[in-house]
Design an enzyme around this catalytic site. Structure first.
Site: not given
Ligand code: APR
Length: 332
Positions: A33, A173, A197
């Site tokens: 995201v 959506r 949501h």
């Molecule tokens: N500080 C910074 N980044 C972090 C931390 C932190 N403490 N903890 C986790 N992250 C980062 C992860 O390293 C990862 O790169 O957050 C990112 C999350 O990315 P994805 O795993 O690809 O998840 P994504 O699909 O982007 O979703 C993130 O958004 O829509 C919501 O439900 C979804 O809660 C989720 C969030």
């Protein structure tokens, strides 16, 4: 020709000085995201972009930023884009977007993420408040309504500067499925929804129109209900298909909000905004139509609801309260 400072007339220089102030957008969480947010923001040339992730991913984050920066000559944007684990780069950001956290996997509900993401969003919010105390905070991490509340509690920001993205996605959506049903342009569909949501959202067919024509005149009630159900479950449909939660449209909805703030557009968008007296909510962040501008949430708009809509909204709000209660337990 090399454009030097002396080749600009005094008048031109003055105009540039007055008008060119790039906004700064920090995106915390450079995963699916977050990185997609950076792409949409760069494409719209909203300002300079800072992508932040955990130290273990510092190189990966720097790489994503550099990769995106190299799209500039093709996509024609002039933004500075940095990827880092160091919050110093976020100093004085105008908008901070929080996408840090874990996404859903198949079989999980958004609520299943609460314990993990409260801790992550809480820690991130504290860091953000130190370096960007005047920013408008847009939270995307799930479960959304509880995460916005967490970010608000941890930053101590005024409520107008903390807002969550959910409604822009849910409504996109809903509009997409209506356009697929009617074979008309998505641009001609305007709609409104309230509440939490996804599964918990409260679509309002009476406030949905297609080029000004009430949608109820164009789509039969059972078909419209099927569309509403699909929009509600839109996130789950994608988790099943992709094995992780959606990112292009969530990011697009987030940048729609960021753009409204950065350009002070006063757009009326469905956002997770703080409501106290509004809709009788009593101090929680829930999905409502709000005016978004430079001040963040500048006004929550109250619309008339019929009895069924009121009932659905009340159910949605009680779910938000329940989840915030759980989140508060982990916040202590
Ligand atoms: N500080 C910074 N980044 C972090 C931390 C932190 N403490 N903890 C986790 N992250 C980062 C992860 O390293 C990862 O790169 O957050 C990112 C999350 O990315 P994805 O795993 O690809 O998840 P994504 O699909 O982007 O979703 C993130 O958004 O829509 C919501 O439900 C979804 O809660 C989720 C969030």
């Amino acid at each position: 020709m090399i454009l030097s400072e002396t080749s600009l007339s005094a008048e031109t220089t003055e105009v540039r000085d007055q008008t060119v102030k790039r906004a700064k957008i920090t995106i915390v969480g450079a995963g699916n995201v977050g990185a997609s947010c950076a792409v949409w923001a760069a494409q719209k040339e909203l300002g300079d972009i800072v992508l932040i992730d955990i130290p273990e991913f510092a190189d990966k984050t720097a790489g994503k930023a550099l990769d995106l920066l190299q799209c500039g000559p093709i996509e024609r944007f002039d933004c500075r884009i940095v990827g880092t684990a160091d919050y110093a780069h976020a100093k004085d950001s105008d908008v901070v977007i929080i996408t840090a956290g874990v996404p859903r996997k198949p079989g999980m509900s958004r609520d299943d993420l609460v314990q993990t993401n409260v801790k992550i969003v809480g820690d991130v919010a504290v860091q953000v408040a130190k370096v960007a105390p005047n920013a408008v905070l847009i939270v995307v991490s799930n479960p959304l309504d509880a995460m916005v509340y967490t970010a608000w509690k941890k930053t101590g920001f005024p409520t107008n500067r903390v807002v969550g993205q959910a409604g822009c996605l849910d409504i996109a959506r809903y509009r997409t499925f209506i356009s697929m049903e009617l074979g008309c342009s998505v641009e001609d569909i305007t709609a409104l929804l309230l509440g939490g949501h996804g599964d918990d959202m409260v679509p309002l067919p009476s406030y949905t129109s297609v080029a000004g024509i009430p949608v109820t005149q164009l789509i039969a009630p059972d078909r419209l209900q099927a569309i509403i159900e699909r929009a509600k479950m839109g996130g789950g449909e994608l988790v099943k298909l992709m094995g992780t939660s959606a990112y292009y449209a969530p990011a697009s909805g987030t940048i729609q909000m960021a753009e409204a703030v950065i350009k002070d557009k006063k757009r009326i968008l469905p956002c997770a905004a703080y409501c106290n007296k509004e809709y009788g909510v009593g101090g929680y962040f829930v999905g409502v139509p709000a005016v978004l501008g430079a001040g963040g949430v500048e006004k929550v708009i109250e619309v008339k609801l019929n009895d069924d809509e009121k009932k659905l909204f009340a159910t949605s709000v009680s779910h938000v309260k329940e989840l915030v209660g759980v989140a508060e337990g982990f916040l202590r």
